[in-house]
Scaffold this motif. Structure first.
Motif, PDB file in Angstrom:
ATOM      1  N   HIS A  48      48.476  19.432  77.609  1.00 17.33           N
ATOM      2  CA  HIS A  48      47.737  19.391  76.343  1.00 17.33           C
ATOM      3  C   HIS A  48      48.017  18.092  75.589  1.00 17.33           C
ATOM      4  CE1 HIS A  48      45.659  20.977  72.832  1.00 17.33           C
ATOM      5  NE2 HIS A  48      46.688  20.599  72.095  1.00 17.33           N
ATOM      6  N   LYS A  49      49.245  17.586  75.719  1.00 19.89           N
ATOM      7  CA  LYS A  49      49.616  16.339  75.060  1.00 19.89           C
ATOM      8  C   LYS A  49      49.270  15.117  75.906  1.00 19.89           C
ATOM      9  CE  LYS A  49      53.579  16.368  72.797  1.00 19.89           C
ATOM     10  NZ  LYS A  49      53.149  16.459  71.379  1.00 19.89           N
ATOM     11  N   LYS A  50      48.703  15.356  77.093  1.00 19.63           N
ATOM     12  CA  LYS A  50      48.350  14.282  78.028  1.00 19.63           C
ATOM     13  C   LYS A  50      49.574  13.465  78.444  1.00 19.63           C
ATOM     14  CE  LYS A  50      43.489  13.821  76.696  1.00 19.63           C
ATOM     15  NZ  LYS A  50      43.444  15.093  75.958  1.00 19.63           N
ATOM     16  N   ILE A  51      50.695  14.181  78.611  1.00 18.50           N
ATOM     17  CA  ILE A  51      51.918  13.582  79.146  1.00 18.50           C
ATOM     18  C   ILE A  51      51.915  13.798  80.655  1.00 18.50           C
ATOM     19  CG2 ILE A  51      54.434  13.693  79.204  1.00 18.50           C
ATOM     20  CD1 ILE A  51      54.368  14.586  76.289  1.00 18.50           C
ATOM     21  N   ALA A  52      51.890  12.718  81.401  1.00 18.66           N
ATOM     22  CA  ALA A  52      51.835  12.811  82.863  1.00 18.66           C
ATOM     23  C   ALA A  52      53.085  13.507  83.390  1.00 18.66           C
ATOM     24  CB  ALA A  52      51.711  11.424  83.477  1.00 18.66           C
ATOM     25  N   HIS A  53      52.892  14.405  84.354  1.00 23.50           N
ATOM     26  CA  HIS A  53      54.005  15.112  84.968  1.00 23.50           C
ATOM     27  C   HIS A  53      53.503  15.753  86.264  1.00 23.50           C
ATOM     28  CE1 HIS A  53      51.804  18.313  82.967  1.00 23.50           C
ATOM     29  NE2 HIS A  53      52.434  19.193  83.743  1.00 23.50           N
ATOM     30  N   TRP A  54      54.467  16.267  87.034  1.00 16.82           N
ATOM     31  CA  TRP A  54      54.127  16.964  88.278  1.00 16.82           C
ATOM     32  C   TRP A  54      54.747  18.347  88.234  1.00 16.82           C
ATOM     33  CZ3 TRP A  54      56.933  15.932  93.534  1.00 16.82           C
ATOM     34  CH2 TRP A  54      56.375  16.760  94.530  1.00 16.82           C
ATOM     35  N   LEU A  55      53.910  19.381  88.236  1.00 19.92           N
ATOM     36  CA  LEU A  55      54.382  20.753  88.394  1.00 19.92           C
ATOM     37  C   LEU A  55      54.377  21.053  89.886  1.00 19.92           C
ATOM     38  CD1 LEU A  55      55.201  23.540  87.301  1.00 19.92           C
ATOM     39  CD2 LEU A  55      52.753  24.092  87.128  1.00 19.92           C
ATOM     40  N   THR A 104      61.531  31.921  86.973  1.00 17.96           N
ATOM     41  CA  THR A 104      61.274  30.915  85.938  1.00 17.96           C
ATOM     42  C   THR A 104      59.885  30.294  86.051  1.00 17.96           C
ATOM     43  OG1 THR A 104      62.123  29.008  87.176  1.00 17.96           O
ATOM     44  CG2 THR A 104      63.737  30.329  85.980  1.00 17.96           C
ATOM     45  N   ARG A 105      59.081  30.723  87.011  1.00 19.40           N
ATOM     46  CA  ARG A 105      57.768  30.106  87.183  1.00 19.40           C
ATOM     47  C   ARG A 105      56.906  30.180  85.922  1.00 19.40           C
ATOM     48  NH1 ARG A 105      53.308  31.015  92.098  1.00 19.40           N
ATOM     49  NH2 ARG A 105      51.603  29.903  91.044  1.00 19.40           N
ATOM     50  N   PRO A 106      56.830  31.325  85.224  1.00 22.49           N
ATOM     51  CA  PRO A 106      55.999  31.360  84.007  1.00 22.49           C
ATOM     52  C   PRO A 106      56.420  30.327  82.966  1.00 22.49           C
ATOM     53  CG  PRO A 106      56.521  33.585  84.722  1.00 22.49           C
ATOM     54  CD  PRO A 106      57.363  32.667  85.554  1.00 22.49           C
ATOM     55  N   GLN A 107      57.726  30.113  82.796  1.00 21.22           N
ATOM     56  CA  GLN A 107      58.171  29.126  81.816  1.00 21.22           C
ATOM     57  C   GLN A 107      57.818  27.709  82.251  1.00 21.22           C
ATOM     58  OE1 GLN A 107      61.840  29.318  79.704  1.00 21.22           O
ATOM     59  NE2 GLN A 107      62.092  31.521  79.995  1.00 21.22           N
ATOM     60  N   ASN A 108      57.869  27.450  83.549  1.00 26.00           N
ATOM     61  CA  ASN A 108      57.477  26.130  84.041  1.00 26.00           C
ATOM     62  C   ASN A 108      55.982  25.902  83.863  1.00 26.00           C
ATOM     63  OD1 ASN A 108      59.686  24.446  85.786  1.00 26.00           O
ATOM     64  ND2 ASN A 108      60.210  26.616  85.688  1.00 26.00           N
ATOM     65  N   GLU A 109      55.203  26.925  84.112  1.00 19.17           N
ATOM     66  CA  GLU A 109      53.759  26.792  83.915  1.00 19.17           C
ATOM     67  C   GLU A 109      53.422  26.630  82.431  1.00 19.17           C
ATOM     68  OE1 GLU A 109      52.095  29.219  87.805  1.00 19.17           O
ATOM     69  OE2 GLU A 109      52.598  30.365  85.985  1.00 19.17           O
ATOM     70  N   GLN A 110      54.173  27.323  81.564  1.00 14.98           N
ATOM     71  CA  GLN A 110      53.957  27.175  80.123  1.00 14.98           C
ATOM     72  C   GLN A 110      54.269  25.749  79.671  1.00 14.98           C
ATOM     73  OE1 GLN A 110      56.817  29.079  77.571  1.00 14.98           O
ATOM     74  NE2 GLN A 110      55.430  29.148  75.824  1.00 14.98           N
ATOM     75  N   LEU A 111      55.422  25.209  80.106  1.00 12.72           N
ATOM     76  CA  LEU A 111      55.781  23.856  79.709  1.00 12.72           C
ATOM     77  C   LEU A 111      54.793  22.841  80.277  1.00 12.72           C
ATOM     78  CD1 LEU A 111      57.685  21.912  78.274  1.00 12.72           C
ATOM     79  CD2 LEU A 111      59.090  21.861  80.346  1.00 12.72           C
ATOM     80  N   SER A 112      54.366  23.055  81.509  1.00 14.31           N
ATOM     81  CA  SER A 112      53.356  22.177  82.094  1.00 14.31           C
ATOM     82  C   SER A 112      52.091  22.168  81.245  1.00 14.31           C
ATOM     83  CB  SER A 112      53.029  22.622  83.526  1.00 14.31           C
ATOM     84  OG  SER A 112      51.988  21.838  84.075  1.00 14.31           O
ATOM     85  N   GLY A 113      51.712  23.343  80.731  1.00 19.06           N
ATOM     86  CA  GLY A 113      50.540  23.424  79.866  1.00 19.06           C
ATOM     87  C   GLY A 113      50.725  22.640  78.580  1.00 19.06           C
ATOM     88  N   ILE A 114      51.926  22.716  78.002  1.00 22.31           N
ATOM     89  CA  ILE A 114      52.216  21.957  76.781  1.00 22.31           C
ATOM     90  C   ILE A 114      52.105  20.460  77.057  1.00 22.31           C
ATOM     91  CG2 ILE A 114      54.046  21.350  75.138  1.00 22.31           C
ATOM     92  CD1 ILE A 114      55.058  24.262  75.416  1.00 22.31           C
ATOM     93  N   LEU A 115      52.695  20.014  78.167  1.00 15.68           N
ATOM     94  CA  LEU A 115      52.643  18.588  78.513  1.00 15.68           C
ATOM     95  C   LEU A 115      51.211  18.152  78.787  1.00 15.68           C
ATOM     96  CD1 LEU A 115      55.768  18.376  80.874  1.00 15.68           C
ATOM     97  CD2 LEU A 115      55.632  17.691  78.470  1.00 15.68           C
TER      98      LEU A 115
END
Length: 235
Positions: free
Chosen positions: A203-210, A190-201
């Protein structure tokens, strides 16, 4: 620790529904099972034991709902439209039956949404659909694109339950208030999907931790390490 078994007839599902609850008080954590997993799965695989200190100290109260994956996204005996509809009924169950119980028992109006593997999908989908109800999202090896489970079918119900699709356009203000952790093993399918979602967040400047854990795979052992760490971040 206190453990309570709950069973009731769900009007949203039209059948009985089961849930385990651990603890007496604390921040409510809604912990989803993995694909087609049952409400007792987190207990059986040691995830509850891994976070037992937080439960026993009254830091968190953990709600483990059953899944209906076998009747929704994983049910190949019904049409993709029916799969998506059945999942929407599950979402209504959570909103209309589970969350009011949580608020009545804990006094909290917002929860932690968490889960491993396909439970990570449920945790993220619920959090992103209802960010006014979720203060923290802890997705452990989650998946965020449901399209492989609908055989090419697509409608609004699929769209609004597919974070990979609806999150780029999601402008709910509470998303920027949410504490978000996407935990994944470095050798995780599932790593690619997590990296994709991290990229979306990002881009929206939503703070998160991958959080990519080195030398690990998609398994309970790493999830038992991840979840206590993430819970310790709750303020």
């Amino acid at each position: 620790m206190t453990e309570n078994y709950l069973k009731w007839h769900s009007p949203n599902l039209g059948k009985d529904f089961e849930m385990l609850v651990f603890g007496d008080s604390g921040y409510p954590l809604l912990l989803f099972p993995t694909s087609m997993g049952r409400y007792y799965e987190s207990k059986d695989f040691g995830l509850i034991d891994a976070i037992s200190w937080f439960i026993e100290e009254g830091r968190i109260k953990v709600y483990c709902p059953d899944s209906i994956d076998a009747f929704s996204w994983y049910n190949k005996d019904i049409t993709p439209e029916e799969r998506a509809y059945n999942h929407s009924c599950y979402d209504q169950l959570l909103m209309q039956e589970v969350l009011p119980r949580i608020e009545a028992e804990t006094g909290y109006q917002r929860i932690v949404s968490a889960g491993c593997s396909f439970g990570g999908y449920h945790a993220a989908n619920f959090a992103f659909r209802h960010p006014d109800k979720v203060s923290y999202l802890f997705s452990l090896s989650g998946v965020f694109d449901i399209k492989p489970r609908v055989d090419g079918y697509y409608n609004d119900t699929v769209y609004y339950n597919n974070p990979a699709d609806f999150m780029p356009d999601n402008e709910h203000a509470d998303l920027w208030r949410m504490g978000i952790v996407l935990g994944v093993a470095d050798r995780d399918v599932t790593r690619p999907q997590n990296e994709q979602l991290s990229g979306i967040l990002a881009h929206k400047k939503i703070a998160h931790w991958l959080d990519i854990r080195p030398q690990t795979t998609h398994d309970w052992a790493v999830w038992r390490e991840m979840l206590p760490h993430y819970i310790s971040l709750i303020k």
